[in-house]
Motif scaffolding. Structure first.
Motif, PDB file in Angstrom:
ATOM      1  N   ASP A  82      -5.344  -6.274  -5.518  1.00  0.00           N
ATOM      2  CA  ASP A  82      -6.156  -4.478  -5.737  1.00  0.00           C
ATOM      3  C   ASP A  82      -5.186  -3.781  -5.374  1.00  0.00           C
ATOM      4  O   ASP A  82      -4.495  -3.479  -5.134  1.00  0.00           O
ATOM      5  CB  ASP A  82      -6.289  -4.604  -3.880  1.00  0.00           C
ATOM      6  CG  ASP A  82      -6.803  -3.404  -2.857  1.00  0.00           C
ATOM      7  OD1 ASP A  82      -7.407  -2.436  -4.022  1.00  0.00           O
ATOM      8  OD2 ASP A  82      -7.567  -3.561  -1.791  1.00  0.00           O
TER       9      ASP A  82
ATOM     10  N   GLU B 261      -3.085  -1.080  -3.318  1.00  0.00           N
ATOM     11  CA  GLU B 261      -3.634   0.307  -2.964  1.00  0.00           C
ATOM     12  C   GLU B 261      -2.792   1.311  -3.596  1.00  0.00           C
ATOM     13  O   GLU B 261      -1.508   1.660  -1.992  1.00  0.00           O
ATOM     14  CB  GLU B 261      -4.531   0.283  -1.712  1.00  0.00           C
ATOM     15  CG  GLU B 261      -5.644   1.890  -1.878  1.00  0.00           C
ATOM     16  CD  GLU B 261      -6.761   1.020  -1.124  1.00  0.00           C
ATOM     17  OE1 GLU B 261      -7.369   1.894  -0.862  1.00  0.00           O
ATOM     18  OE2 GLU B 261      -6.275  -0.228  -0.526  1.00  0.00           O
ATOM     19  N   ARG B 262      -3.325   2.511  -3.602  1.00  0.00           N
ATOM     20  CA  ARG B 262      -2.839   3.996  -4.103  1.00  0.00           C
ATOM     21  C   ARG B 262      -1.268   3.601  -4.194  1.00  0.00           C
ATOM     22  O   ARG B 262      -0.495   4.891  -3.885  1.00  0.00           O
ATOM     23  CB  ARG B 262      -2.709   4.667  -2.647  1.00  0.00           C
ATOM     24  CG  ARG B 262      -4.015   4.817  -2.339  1.00  0.00           C
ATOM     25  CD  ARG B 262      -4.602   5.724  -1.141  1.00  0.00           C
ATOM     26  NE  ARG B 262      -5.741   5.849  -0.108  1.00  0.00           N
ATOM     27  CZ  ARG B 262      -6.417   6.955  -0.897  1.00  0.00           C
ATOM     28  NH1 ARG B 262      -5.507   8.253  -1.312  1.00  0.00           N
ATOM     29  NH2 ARG B 262      -8.084   6.844  -0.725  1.00  0.00           N
TER      30      ARG B 262
ATOM     31  N   ASP C 136      -1.895  -6.626  -2.367  1.00  0.00           N
ATOM     32  CA  ASP C 136      -2.411  -5.173  -2.488  1.00  0.00           C
ATOM     33  C   ASP C 136      -1.530  -4.258  -2.830  1.00  0.00           C
ATOM     34  O   ASP C 136      -0.153  -3.528  -2.351  1.00  0.00           O
ATOM     35  CB  ASP C 136      -2.862  -4.808  -0.930  1.00  0.00           C
ATOM     36  CG  ASP C 136      -3.748  -4.127  -0.993  1.00  0.00           C
ATOM     37  OD1 ASP C 136      -3.865  -2.999  -1.177  1.00  0.00           O
ATOM     38  OD2 ASP C 136      -4.379  -3.923   0.009  1.00  0.00           O
TER      39      ASP C 136
ATOM     40  N   ILE D 281       0.536  -1.053   0.255  1.00  0.00           N
ATOM     41  CA  ILE D 281       0.152   0.214   0.218  1.00  0.00           C
ATOM     42  C   ILE D 281       0.703   1.084  -0.221  1.00  0.00           C
ATOM     43  O   ILE D 281       1.997   1.497   0.902  1.00  0.00           O
ATOM     44  CB  ILE D 281      -1.163   0.003   1.826  1.00  0.00           C
ATOM     45  CG1 ILE D 281      -2.074  -1.220   0.266  1.00  0.00           C
ATOM     46  CG2 ILE D 281      -2.075   1.349   1.389  1.00  0.00           C
ATOM     47  CD1 ILE D 281      -2.926  -1.699   2.547  1.00  0.00           C
TER      48      ILE D 281
ATOM     49  N   ARG E 286      -9.308  -5.542  -8.800  1.00  0.00           N
ATOM     50  CA  ARG E 286      -9.730  -4.201  -8.208  1.00  0.00           C
ATOM     51  C   ARG E 286      -9.216  -3.214  -9.421  1.00  0.00           C
ATOM     52  O   ARG E 286      -7.947  -2.791  -8.558  1.00  0.00           O
ATOM     53  CB  ARG E 286      -9.556  -4.463  -6.786  1.00  0.00           C
ATOM     54  CG  ARG E 286     -10.933  -5.027  -6.421  1.00  0.00           C
ATOM     55  CD  ARG E 286     -10.972  -4.420  -4.699  1.00  0.00           C
ATOM     56  NE  ARG E 286     -11.585  -3.421  -4.505  1.00  0.00           N
ATOM     57  CZ  ARG E 286     -12.129  -3.144  -4.383  1.00  0.00           C
ATOM     58  NH1 ARG E 286     -13.734  -4.179  -4.711  1.00  0.00           N
ATOM     59  NH2 ARG E 286     -13.172  -2.189  -4.441  1.00  0.00           N
TER      60      ARG E 286
ATOM     61  N   ASP F  44      -6.379  -0.438  -6.282  1.00  0.00           N
ATOM     62  CA  ASP F  44      -7.131   0.281  -6.299  1.00  0.00           C
ATOM     63  C   ASP F  44      -7.227   1.969  -5.761  1.00  0.00           C
ATOM     64  O   ASP F  44      -5.974   1.724  -5.258  1.00  0.00           O
ATOM     65  CB  ASP F  44      -8.437   0.359  -5.012  1.00  0.00           C
ATOM     66  CG  ASP F  44     -10.075  -0.400  -5.541  1.00  0.00           C
ATOM     67  OD1 ASP F  44      -9.649  -0.825  -6.421  1.00  0.00           O
ATOM     68  OD2 ASP F  44     -10.153  -1.085  -4.319  1.00  0.00           O
ATOM     69  N   ARG F  45      -7.047   2.906  -7.290  1.00  0.00           N
ATOM     70  CA  ARG F  45      -6.862   4.211  -6.760  1.00  0.00           C
ATOM     71  C   ARG F  45      -5.280   4.244  -7.578  1.00  0.00           C
ATOM     72  O   ARG F  45      -3.792   5.331  -6.654  1.00  0.00           O
ATOM     73  CB  ARG F  45      -6.092   4.296  -5.604  1.00  0.00           C
ATOM     74  CG  ARG F  45      -8.024   4.663  -5.148  1.00  0.00           C
ATOM     75  CD  ARG F  45      -8.431   5.808  -3.390  1.00  0.00           C
ATOM     76  NE  ARG F  45      -8.899   5.569  -3.685  1.00  0.00           N
ATOM     77  CZ  ARG F  45     -10.714   7.127  -3.846  1.00  0.00           C
ATOM     78  NH1 ARG F  45     -10.229   7.744  -4.924  1.00  0.00           N
ATOM     79  NH2 ARG F  45     -11.656   7.026  -3.640  1.00  0.00           N
TER      80      ARG F  45
END
Length: 278
Positions: A195, A177-178, A175, A157, A215, A197-198
């Protein structure tokens, strides 16, 4: 004793693995080849040593050699070990938060559950390293080579992996994310249920990757290449795909494309449409 071990193929690895020392012809249940902190600094590292559970927080030693060393659950928080050699080392559950490790070599290292949160690993080599369940949140991996590495269940992340290589890596349930993934290479990687996301993945290469169930909500894949990817059950919610190439991508469901956008340069599989990016 050391000279005898060098003459026996794999003897040192066997001793290290079973956790014994051969001293004066006897067997003693003690760590093999342990060294004092002063010895480690004086010798520029400790290859093939058993340093498990040691307190080495803040150690400063550039170009150090810890190849094949056991550093399992060792405290190396905030250590400064740039350009060091950790090839085939055992770093399972090692604490390396905020450590400076840029330019280092972790090829084929065992690093399951390692904690490298906010560490600097820019331009490092982690080819075929075992990084399952690793904590790489906010870690700098820009320009690093993780080809063939095992990152299943790892957390990255807010990490920076721009320009990094993840070719053929195992990355199920990772993961990102971001994270910053600009120009990274994920060709033929296994990213099932990942993941993103973003994530900022402009110009990234996902050719031939398995992105099933991934995602991509609010992710930016402008100019990315997703040729021949597997996208079954992938969620593209407000995903930016301007200039992206999805030629040959399979499994993409129109029902799971929600507010994603592209432009006249976007290449899409037959039957898939996107609203224009504004």
């Amino acid at each position: 004793m050391q000279s005898m071990l060098r003459r026996l193929p794999n003897a040192r690895k066997i001793c290290r693995t079973i956790g014994i020392s051969l001293l004066a012809g006897g067997l003693f249940a003690q760590p093999a080849f342990s060294q004092s902190l002063e010895d480690i600094i004086a010798k520029g590292g400790c290859p093939d040593c058993d340093l498990r559970l040691r307190e080495l927080r803040g150690l400063k030693l550039e170009n150090a050699d810890f190849s094949e060393a056991i550093l399992r659950e060792t405290d190396l928080k905030e250590a400064e070990l740039a350009n060091s050699n950790f090839r085939e080392a055992d770093l399972r559950r090692t604490e390396l938060e905020r450590a400076i490790l840029s330019g280092s070599d972790f090829t084929e290292a065992s690093m399951r559950g390692v904690d490298m949160e906010k560490a600097d690993l820019a331009r490092s080599r982690l080819k075929e390293a075992d990084l399952r369940n690793a904590d790489l949140n906010e870690t700098n991996l820009a320009g690093s080579d993780l080809s063939g590495a095992d990152l299943r269940q790892a957390s990255l992340i807010r990490s920076d992996v721009s320009g990094a290589l993840f070719r053929d890596a195992k990355m199920e349930n990772v993961d990102f994310e971001r994270s910053i993934m600009v120009g990274a290479d994920f060709s033929n990687a296994r990213l099932k249920n990942a993941d993103l996301d973003r994530a900022s993945a402009q110009g990234a290469n996902f050719d031939g990757a398995d992105l099933s169930g991934v995602r991509l909500s609010s992710a930016n894949l402008t100019g990315a290449s997703l040729r021949d990817t597997k996208l079954g059950d992938a969620l593209l919610r407000h995903t930016k795909l301007a200039g992206a190439d999805l030629t040959g991508a399979s499994g993409l469901s129109p029902d799971r494309i929600i507010g994603a956008c592209g432009d006249e340069k976007t290449k899409l599989p037959y039957g898939i449409t996107l609203e224009p990016c504004t």
